[in-house]
Write an enzyme that holds these catalytic residues in place. Structure first.
Site, mmCIF file in Angstrom:
data_model
loop_
_atom_site.group_PDB
_atom_site.id
_atom_site.type_symbol
_atom_site.label_atom_id
_atom_site.label_comp_id
_atom_site.label_asym_id
_atom_site.label_seq_id
_atom_site.Cartn_x
_atom_site.Cartn_y
_atom_site.Cartn_z
ATOM 1 N N LYS A 22 0.831 -1.204 0.000
ATOM 2 C CA LYS A 22 0.000 0.000 0.000
ATOM 3 C C LYS A 22 0.870 1.260 0.000
ATOM 4 O O LYS A 22 0.624 2.193 -0.761
ATOM 5 C CB LYS A 22 -0.951 -0.017 1.198
ATOM 6 N N ARG B 74 6.658 -8.118 1.832
ATOM 7 C CA ARG B 74 7.529 -7.572 2.882
ATOM 8 C C ARG B 74 8.236 -8.680 3.636
ATOM 9 O O ARG B 74 9.436 -8.599 3.924
ATOM 10 C CB ARG B 74 6.709 -6.712 3.847
#
Length: 358
Positions: free
Chosen positions: A67, A220
């Protein structure tokens, strides 16, 4: 705990710097999220053709899926400056007014965890998003005066991990809403290949597959595991990382083949060995593993439930059959290795105990 920092915890400043260096800088380099990427590309291209700021964008989805990276890409694609803040940092309307009044024309404002913004600031944001105007209240009581302040056109990019907590009026003011999904193993392999090239690492295809399979569908985490495997290979003098070396490195950090860490396995093991598979209340389970209930509920449970290893019932948590198998236990006869469960009690109603159903 090293394993928590790998799959769920925070990062050191140096780690954050490396993570930032691995972020893609444009939509072409952004891997995965094909539907959102295609829709967002169309929105940005139309804005460039019109010569106006892009519509406000809301990005939702679990942590670590990109995001923040997409917000940076939006600013880069629009050739506009980027201002970054977060919902928890905006506790008063005045905090938001200070940020909005300092924006330049066309600037992109990124608000992370936008659902945690205070209610007065939310109400001010409604007018700013729709009319590019805010009212600054000067004075108190009967002598208070509202001074209208015109704002230059800007693009708000909001990010949230809990879209359901956003008020309807705020959601409706976003021109584009994109929900990010978890990545598949092949998509994570592409992420890892790009990152390995930037880090100048030699990893073969089997090594990429091994790391991607333990990354919980999250870029991530995949990049974080790649860096830990890099450290392990450096210490052991290994020039090219293969599946065997990647597996040995991640086993040392207690990240198993399904991406479970020490906390995840502790929760499942306690459910099985101490409570015969459950059901057991959240607080009791947290005490059994030596953690806070909030840690178990927000860090361990989402992934365990998504993987079909843990179930949440009105009477408490239960270990699913896959959890018994994964930890090497034989699944006893009965429902998920337990006695037949009457989940709603004899009268068909949920129990009143506040602890067990949380």
């Amino acid at each position: 705990m090293a394993e928590q920092s790998l799959v769920a915890g925070g990062e050191e400043p140096e780690e954050r710097a490396i993570e930032a260096a691995l972020r893609p800088k444009n939509l072409h380099d952004f891997v995965g999220q094909h539907r959102v990427r295609k829709q967002l590309s169309l929105v940005l291209e139309a804005s460039r053709i019109r010569g106006r700021s892009a519509d406000h964008v809301l990005l939702s989805g679990p942590p670590g899926l990109g995001k923040t990276t997409l917000a940076m890409i939006i600013a880069a694609e629009m050739n506009a400056p980027l201002r970054i803040s977060s919902g928890p940092a905006i506790q008063h309307a005045g905090d938001l007014a200070a940020i909005l009044s300092s924006l330049s024309e066309g600037e992109v404002l990124f608000l992370d965890e936008i659902h945690r913004m205070s209610r007065p600031a939310e109400e001010m944001l409604y007018m700013a998003m729709e009319d590019f105007r805010v009212d600054i209240v000067v004075g108190k009581g009967a002598g208070a005066t509202a001074i209208p302040l015109e704002l230059p056109p800007f693009t708000l990019v909001g990010a949230t991990t809990r879209a359901g907590l956003l008020p309807g009026p705020l959601r409706d003011r976003f021109g584009f809403t994109g929900h990010l999904e978890f990545y598949s193993v092949p998509e994570l392999e592409l992420v890892l290949r790009r990152s390995a090239g930037l880090l100048d690492l030699k990893v073969n295809s089997a090594g990429f597959t091994e790391i991607a399979g333990r990354s919980r569908g999250t870029p991530r985490i995949a990049n974080r595991l790649l860096r830990r495997v890099r450290d392990w290979a450096l210490v052991h003098g290994i020039e090219q990382i293969d599946a065997r070396s990647a597996s040995a490195a991640l086993d040392m950090y207690e990240v198993d083949q399904r991406g479970l860490d020490r906390l995840d396995r502790s929760v499942l093991d306690a459910l099985i060995t101490k409570f015969n598979g459950g059901p057991v209340g959240l607080s009791t389970l947290a005490i059994a593993v030596g953690e806070e209930p909030e840690t178990v509920e927000t860090v361990a449970e989402p992934y365990l439930v998504r993987e079909g290893l843990l179930g949440r019932t009105p009477r408490g948590r239960i270990a699913m059959a896959a959890a018994w198998t994964h930890l090497g236990y034989a699944v006893p006869p009965g429902l998920f290795g337990q006695e037949t469960l009457d989940l709603f009690g004899e009268d068909g109603n949920e129990p009143e105990a506040a602890d067990v159903g949380r």
